[in-house]
Design a protein around this motif. Structure first.
Motif, PDB file in Angstrom:
ATOM      1  N   ALA A 147     104.273 -38.791 -45.216  1.00  0.00           N
ATOM      2  CA  ALA A 147     104.637 -38.235 -43.910  1.00  0.00           C
ATOM      3  C   ALA A 147     103.622 -37.177 -43.478  1.00  0.00           C
ATOM      4  O   ALA A 147     103.240 -37.109 -42.296  1.00  0.00           O
ATOM      5  CB  ALA A 147     106.036 -37.634 -43.969  1.00  0.00           C
ATOM      6  N   MET A 148     103.181 -36.353 -44.432  1.00  0.00           N
ATOM      7  CA  MET A 148     102.188 -35.321 -44.110  1.00  0.00           C
ATOM      8  C   MET A 148     100.855 -35.953 -43.725  1.00  0.00           C
ATOM      9  O   MET A 148     100.205 -35.528 -42.756  1.00  0.00           O
ATOM     10  CB  MET A 148     102.007 -34.390 -45.313  1.00  0.00           C
ATOM     11  CG  MET A 148     101.052 -33.233 -45.072  1.00  0.00           C
ATOM     12  SD  MET A 148     100.938 -32.160 -46.540  1.00  0.00           S
ATOM     13  CE  MET A 148      99.674 -31.005 -46.005  1.00  0.00           C
ATOM     14  N   PHE A 149     100.462 -36.992 -44.450  1.00  0.00           N
ATOM     15  CA  PHE A 149      99.206 -37.685 -44.149  1.00  0.00           C
ATOM     16  C   PHE A 149      99.277 -38.323 -42.768  1.00  0.00           C
ATOM     17  O   PHE A 149      98.355 -38.194 -41.960  1.00  0.00           O
ATOM     18  CB  PHE A 149      98.926 -38.748 -45.212  1.00  0.00           C
ATOM     19  CG  PHE A 149      97.537 -39.313 -45.159  1.00  0.00           C
ATOM     20  CD1 PHE A 149      96.552 -38.833 -46.013  1.00  0.00           C
ATOM     21  CD2 PHE A 149      97.201 -40.319 -44.261  1.00  0.00           C
ATOM     22  CE1 PHE A 149      95.260 -39.344 -45.965  1.00  0.00           C
ATOM     23  CE2 PHE A 149      95.910 -40.832 -44.211  1.00  0.00           C
ATOM     24  CZ  PHE A 149      94.938 -40.350 -45.069  1.00  0.00           C
ATOM     25  N   THR A 150     100.393 -38.993 -42.480  1.00  0.00           N
ATOM     26  CA  THR A 150     100.560 -39.651 -41.190  1.00  0.00           C
ATOM     27  C   THR A 150     100.626 -38.627 -40.061  1.00  0.00           C
ATOM     28  O   THR A 150     100.077 -38.844 -38.970  1.00  0.00           O
ATOM     29  CB  THR A 150     101.829 -40.520 -41.187  1.00  0.00           C
ATOM     30  OG1 THR A 150     101.761 -41.447 -42.282  1.00  0.00           O
ATOM     31  CG2 THR A 150     101.966 -41.289 -39.885  1.00  0.00           C
ATOM     32  N   GLY A 151     101.291 -37.486 -40.302  1.00  0.00           N
ATOM     33  CA  GLY A 151     101.332 -36.415 -39.306  1.00  0.00           C
ATOM     34  C   GLY A 151      99.949 -35.881 -38.982  1.00  0.00           C
ATOM     35  O   GLY A 151      99.641 -35.577 -37.819  1.00  0.00           O
ATOM     36  N   GLY A 152      99.115 -35.762 -40.020  1.00  0.00           N
ATOM     37  CA  GLY A 152      97.731 -35.349 -39.795  1.00  0.00           C
ATOM     38  C   GLY A 152      96.994 -36.332 -38.906  1.00  0.00           C
ATOM     39  O   GLY A 152      96.200 -35.944 -38.038  1.00  0.00           O
ATOM     40  N   LYS A 153      97.261 -37.639 -39.105  1.00  0.00           N
ATOM     41  CA  LYS A 153      96.633 -38.662 -38.278  1.00  0.00           C
ATOM     42  C   LYS A 153      97.089 -38.560 -36.822  1.00  0.00           C
ATOM     43  O   LYS A 153      96.318 -38.812 -35.898  1.00  0.00           O
ATOM     44  CB  LYS A 153      96.945 -40.066 -38.819  1.00  0.00           C
ATOM     45  CG  LYS A 153      96.042 -40.485 -39.981  1.00  0.00           C
ATOM     46  CD  LYS A 153      96.537 -41.762 -40.643  1.00  0.00           C
ATOM     47  CE  LYS A 153      96.542 -42.931 -39.700  1.00  0.00           C
ATOM     48  NZ  LYS A 153      95.175 -43.354 -39.307  1.00  0.00           N
ATOM     49  N   VAL A 154      98.359 -38.198 -36.611  1.00  0.00           N
ATOM     50  CA  VAL A 154      98.867 -38.053 -35.244  1.00  0.00           C
ATOM     51  C   VAL A 154      98.109 -36.945 -34.508  1.00  0.00           C
ATOM     52  O   VAL A 154      97.637 -37.132 -33.373  1.00  0.00           O
ATOM     53  CB  VAL A 154     100.382 -37.741 -35.249  1.00  0.00           C
ATOM     54  CG1 VAL A 154     100.855 -37.360 -33.845  1.00  0.00           C
ATOM     55  CG2 VAL A 154     101.173 -38.947 -35.757  1.00  0.00           C
ATOM     56  N   ILE A 155      97.978 -35.768 -35.162  1.00  0.00           N
ATOM     57  CA  ILE A 155      97.289 -34.643 -34.521  1.00  0.00           C
ATOM     58  C   ILE A 155      95.791 -34.922 -34.420  1.00  0.00           C
ATOM     59  O   ILE A 155      95.133 -34.532 -33.447  1.00  0.00           O
ATOM     60  CB  ILE A 155      97.555 -33.333 -35.292  1.00  0.00           C
ATOM     61  CG1 ILE A 155      99.061 -33.072 -35.375  1.00  0.00           C
ATOM     62  CG2 ILE A 155      96.860 -32.157 -34.603  1.00  0.00           C
ATOM     63  CD1 ILE A 155      99.445 -31.871 -36.217  1.00  0.00           C
ATOM     64  N   LEU A 156      95.237 -35.627 -35.411  1.00  0.00           N
ATOM     65  CA  LEU A 156      93.832 -36.032 -35.338  1.00  0.00           C
ATOM     66  C   LEU A 156      93.614 -36.917 -34.111  1.00  0.00           C
ATOM     67  O   LEU A 156      92.615 -36.785 -33.396  1.00  0.00           O
ATOM     68  CB  LEU A 156      93.423 -36.759 -36.617  1.00  0.00           C
ATOM     69  CG  LEU A 156      91.936 -37.080 -36.801  1.00  0.00           C
ATOM     70  CD1 LEU A 156      91.568 -37.068 -38.282  1.00  0.00           C
ATOM     71  CD2 LEU A 156      91.570 -38.453 -36.223  1.00  0.00           C
ATOM     72  N   GLY A 157      94.557 -37.823 -33.855  1.00  0.00           N
ATOM     73  CA  GLY A 157      94.472 -38.673 -32.669  1.00  0.00           C
ATOM     74  C   GLY A 157      94.523 -37.864 -31.387  1.00  0.00           C
ATOM     75  O   GLY A 157      93.829 -38.162 -30.415  1.00  0.00           O
ATOM     76  N   PHE A 158      95.359 -36.811 -31.379  1.00  0.00           N
ATOM     77  CA  PHE A 158      95.441 -35.924 -30.219  1.00  0.00           C
ATOM     78  C   PHE A 158      94.077 -35.290 -29.940  1.00  0.00           C
ATOM     79  O   PHE A 158      93.590 -35.295 -28.800  1.00  0.00           O
ATOM     80  CB  PHE A 158      96.486 -34.833 -30.473  1.00  0.00           C
ATOM     81  CG  PHE A 158      96.626 -33.839 -29.353  1.00  0.00           C
ATOM     82  CD1 PHE A 158      97.402 -34.124 -28.247  1.00  0.00           C
ATOM     83  CD2 PHE A 158      95.984 -32.613 -29.420  1.00  0.00           C
ATOM     84  CE1 PHE A 158      97.527 -33.206 -27.204  1.00  0.00           C
ATOM     85  CE2 PHE A 158      96.101 -31.691 -28.394  1.00  0.00           C
ATOM     86  CZ  PHE A 158      96.877 -31.985 -27.282  1.00  0.00           C
ATOM     87  N   GLY A 159      93.451 -34.750 -30.980  1.00  0.00           N
ATOM     88  CA  GLY A 159      92.142 -34.127 -30.812  1.00  0.00           C
ATOM     89  C   GLY A 159      91.068 -35.130 -30.425  1.00  0.00           C
ATOM     90  O   GLY A 159      90.238 -34.869 -29.546  1.00  0.00           O
ATOM     91  N   ALA A 160      91.093 -36.286 -31.074  1.00  0.00           N
ATOM     92  CA  ALA A 160      90.082 -37.309 -30.797  1.00  0.00           C
ATOM     93  C   ALA A 160      90.125 -37.759 -29.346  1.00  0.00           C
ATOM     94  O   ALA A 160      89.077 -37.996 -28.724  1.00  0.00           O
ATOM     95  CB  ALA A 160      90.282 -38.507 -31.729  1.00  0.00           C
ATOM     96  N   PHE A 161      91.331 -37.841 -28.778  1.00  0.00           N
ATOM     97  CA  PHE A 161      91.418 -38.337 -27.405  1.00  0.00           C
ATOM     98  C   PHE A 161      91.282 -37.239 -26.363  1.00  0.00           C
ATOM     99  O   PHE A 161      91.024 -37.543 -25.189  1.00  0.00           O
ATOM    100  CB  PHE A 161      92.697 -39.152 -27.219  1.00  0.00           C
ATOM    101  CG  PHE A 161      92.516 -40.552 -27.723  1.00  0.00           C
ATOM    102  CD1 PHE A 161      91.991 -41.526 -26.906  1.00  0.00           C
ATOM    103  CD2 PHE A 161      92.812 -40.874 -29.040  1.00  0.00           C
ATOM    104  CE1 PHE A 161      91.781 -42.804 -27.375  1.00  0.00           C
ATOM    105  CE2 PHE A 161      92.612 -42.151 -29.519  1.00  0.00           C
ATOM    106  CZ  PHE A 161      92.088 -43.124 -28.689  1.00  0.00           C
ATOM    107  N   LEU A 162      91.422 -35.972 -26.746  1.00  0.00           N
ATOM    108  CA  LEU A 162      90.953 -34.915 -25.853  1.00  0.00           C
ATOM    109  C   LEU A 162      89.448 -35.088 -25.639  1.00  0.00           C
ATOM    110  O   LEU A 162      88.931 -34.955 -24.524  1.00  0.00           O
ATOM    111  CB  LEU A 162      91.222 -33.533 -26.460  1.00  0.00           C
ATOM    112  CG  LEU A 162      92.649 -32.984 -26.413  1.00  0.00           C
ATOM    113  CD1 LEU A 162      92.693 -31.597 -27.038  1.00  0.00           C
ATOM    114  CD2 LEU A 162      93.197 -32.934 -24.985  1.00  0.00           C
TER     115      LEU A 162
END
Length: 524
Positions: A124-139
C-alpha cells in the motif's frame, strides 16, 4: 485548408531558408537548455518500465505477497490516479504562474516519491508513492511540452515537439535494463536499486528548468510583450531582430488579441471553450488523440508485458526482463526517427499509416495467440513476439510523438495550457481504465480479451480518416485559422503590424534625435 496570403508564403519561405540550428550559437544554447523539459516523459517511462520489470523480480513479488487481479491492476494504474488529479489543476496553474514553476515542482515530487518507493514497508505504501509520483509527473507533463513547443524556432518546432515524448523511452530503457541487471541480486536491492535510481533525472530537472527562458507566448498573454520580444531576438534571431522575429512577435500578439477564449473558472469560460464550432473541433481532436494513444493496439505491452509473455511460454525472469529491455530500445529508435519523418510526411498521413499498420499486426497477433494456446507450437509463440515488436513499431511511429505535438499545435496560445491539461486528463483516465482491467481480462478470458481491441482499432481508423486535419507547414497561429474565422486573425495581424511599425519608427526617431543632439554638443 485555408489559402496562405502572399505575406504568409514569404515568411514561410524565410523560415525554410533560415540557417540550420547548429549554425546559430544561441539556438544551440536554447536547445541544450530545453533538454531539461524534454526529459519530462522519462519519469512516466521509468515508472512504467518498473511496473513491468518489478513483476518479473521474485524478490519484489515475495516482499509484497504476489499481488494479482484487481490489486495488481490498481498497482499498474496508480500513477494514472495521481495524474488525473494533477491534470485537473495543472492547466489553470500553468496559465497563471507560467510554464516553468509546474515543471520544477512536479520534478521535485517525482524525486521525493522515488525515495519513498525505495523504502516502502508495505504494498500500500509503495502504491501510494506511485500515486503521488504520478501527480508530480503530470504537473510536469502538462507544462513541459507547452514550454518546449512555444520556445522552439518555427523551423524546428514540429521536430522538437515530436521529439518530446520520445524521452518516455529513455525512462523505459533505463528502467528495464536496470531491472534486467538487478533481478539476479539475492536481496531486496534487486527492486530497491531501480527505485532509488529513478531520482536522478527529476533532481536535474528541478533546478535546471529555471535556466530555461519562459514562453514568449505566455509572456505576451500576460502583457509582458517586451520580455517576449527580447527572448525571440536572443534565441530565434541570434541577437538580431530579423524579419522572422518581427513576424513571430506580430503573429503571437495578433493571435492572443484575436482569440476570444476566456480561460477562467466561470460560465463565460465554459461558453467560449465549447460554444464555438472551432473550439469543439479542437476538443474532439485533443480527446481522440489522447484516447487513441492509450488504446491503439490495446497498450498491453506498456504495463503488462510479463503476463503476455507468460501466455506464449516465456515465463523465466531472464526472458521477461530481457524482452522488456530490448523492446524499449527498439521503440525508442522508432519514435526518435519518426520525429524527423513526421514534418516531411504530414501529420494526418502518418496517423493513417500507423493506425492501418496497427490494425493489421494486432489481428495477426490475436490469431497467432489463439493458435499457440490451442497447439502449444513454439513457432507460433515466436510469431506472437514478432507481432508485438511490429505492432510497437506502428504505434510509436505516430501515437507516441504526436500525442503531444498534434494537440499542442491545434489550440491557441490562451487555450494551450488548459486544453493540454484536458488532453493529459483524458490520457490518465484512459490509461487507468486500460491498465486496471487488462490483468483481470487476461487472467479470466486469455487471448479472447484481444478481440474487442481489434474492433476498437478499426473505430480509431475511421475517426482519424474522417476527422483529423492536416497541419503540416503552418505556424501555430496559421493553424488556428483552420478552426476559427480567418478574418479575426487577419485584422488583428494588420492592426498589430501597424502598431509595431509605429513603435519601431518611434524608437528609430528617438535614437536619431539623440545622435544629432550628441553631435551638436560635441561641436560646441
Amino acid at each position: 485548408m485555408t489559402t496562405a496570403t502572399p505575406e504568409q508564403e514569404r515568411i514561410q519561405q524565410l523560415i525554410r531558408d533560415a540557417p540550420p540550428w547548429y549554425k546559430s550559437s544561441n539556438l544551440i544554447k536554447l536547445y541544450l537548455l530545453l533538454i531539461a523539459p524534454l526529459l519530462t516523459s522519462t519519469a512516466w517511462g521509468f515508472d512504467n518500465s518498473m511496473t513491468n520489470g518489478l513483476q518479473s523480480i521474485n524478490a519484489f513479488m515475495d516482499k509484497f505477497d504476489h499481488p494479482t487481479g484487481s490489486r495488481l491492476g490498481f498497482f499498474g494504474a496508480s500513477m494514472s490516479v495521481g495524474g488525473i488529479v494533477a491534470c485537473l489543476i495543472a492547466g489553470p496553474l500553468t496559465d497563471r504562474f507560467g510554464r516553468r514553476p509546474m515543471c520544477s515542482i512536479g520534478a521535485a515530487l517525482v524525486a521525493g516519491m522515488a525515495i519513498m518507493e525505495t523504502f516502502s514497508t508495505s504494498f500500500a505504501m509503495f502504491t501510494g508513492g506511485k500515486v503521488i509520483l504520478g501527480f508530480g509527473a503530470f504537473l510536469q507533463q502538462v507544462a513541459a511540452p507547452v514550454l518546449v513547443t512555444e520556445l522552439a524556432h518555427p523551423k524546428q518546432r514540429v521536430t522538437i515537439s515530436s521529439l518530446y515524448n520520445t524521452s518516455i523511452f529513455i525512462g523505459l530503457i533505463i528502467g528495464s535494463w536496470i531491472t534486467f541487471g538487478t533481478f539476479r541480486m539475492k536481496s531486496e536491492w534487486a527492486w530497491k536499486l531501480p527505485c532509488i535510481l529513478q531520482v536522478m533525472i527529476p533532481a536535474y530537472q528541478t533546478f535546471m528548468i529555471w535556466l530555461v527562458p519562459e514562453s514568449p507566448r505566455w509572456l505576451v498573454s500576460k502583457g509582458r510583450t517586451e520580455e517576449a520580444r527580447q527572448i525571440l531576438i536572443k534565441y530565434h534571431g541570434n541577437g538580431i531582430e530579423d524579419e522572422i522575429v518581427r513576424f513571430e512577435l506580430q503573429e503571437i500578439i495578433a493571435g492572443v488579441e484575436a482569440d476570444k477564449t476566456v480561460m477562467k473558472f466561470s460560465w463565460e469560460a465554459v461558453k467560449t471553450t465549447i460554444g464555438s464550432k472551432g473550439n469543439r473541433y479542437r476538443l474532439w481532436l485533443c480527446i481522440w488523440t489522447a484516447v487513441g494513444s492509450q488504446t491503439i493496439g490495446g497498450g498491453f505491452t506498456a504495463t503488462y508485458l510479463p503476463l503476455i509473455l507468460d501466455q506464449i511460454g516465456m515465463s523465466s525472469e531472464k526472458d521477461k526482463t530481457l524482452v522488456n529491455a530490448c523492446i524499449n530500445i527498439f521503440n525508442w529508435l522508432c519514435a526518435f526517427l519518426a520525429a524527423f519523418v513526421i514534418p516531411r510526411v504530414g501529420r494526418r498521413t502518418i496517423f493513417l499509416f500507423s493506425t492501418i499498420g496497427t490494425n493489421i499486426t494486432f489481428i495477426i497477433w490475436t490469431v497467432l495467440s489463439e493458435r499457440y494456446i490451442a497447439t502449444n507450437h513454439v513457432g507460433l509463440g515466436i510469431g506472437v513476439l514478432v507481432m508485438i515488436f511490429a505492432g510497437s513499431f506502428f504505434v510509436v511511429l505516430c501515437w507516441v510523438p504526436l500525442v503531444i505535438a498534434y494537440p499542442l499545435e491545434t489550440v491557441t496560445t490562451k487555450q494551450r495550457g488548459v486544453y493540454f491539461a484536458i488532453t493529459m486528463f483524458t490520457i490518465n483516465v484512459t490509461a487507468f481504465f486500460t491498465t486496471y482491467v487488462t490483468p483481470i481480462g487476461l487472467a479470466n478470458i486469455g487471448w479472447r480479451y484481444y478481440l474487442p481491441t481489434c474492433v476498437w482499432n478499426m473505430i480509431l481508423l475511421l475517426v482519424v480518416y474522417f476527422t483529423f486535419v492536416e497541419t503540416t507547414g503552418m505556424t501555430l497561429e496559421e493553424i488556428a485559422v483552420l478552426f476559427d474565422d480567418a478574418d479575426d486573425l487577419f485584422n488583428a495581424n494588420i492592426a498589430v503590424g501597424k502598431d509595431l511599425d509605429e513603435k519601431r519608427d518611434d524608437t528609430v526617431s528617438h535614437v536619431e534625435d539623440a545622435v544629432i543632439e550628441k553631435g551638436e554638443s560635441d561641436k560646441e
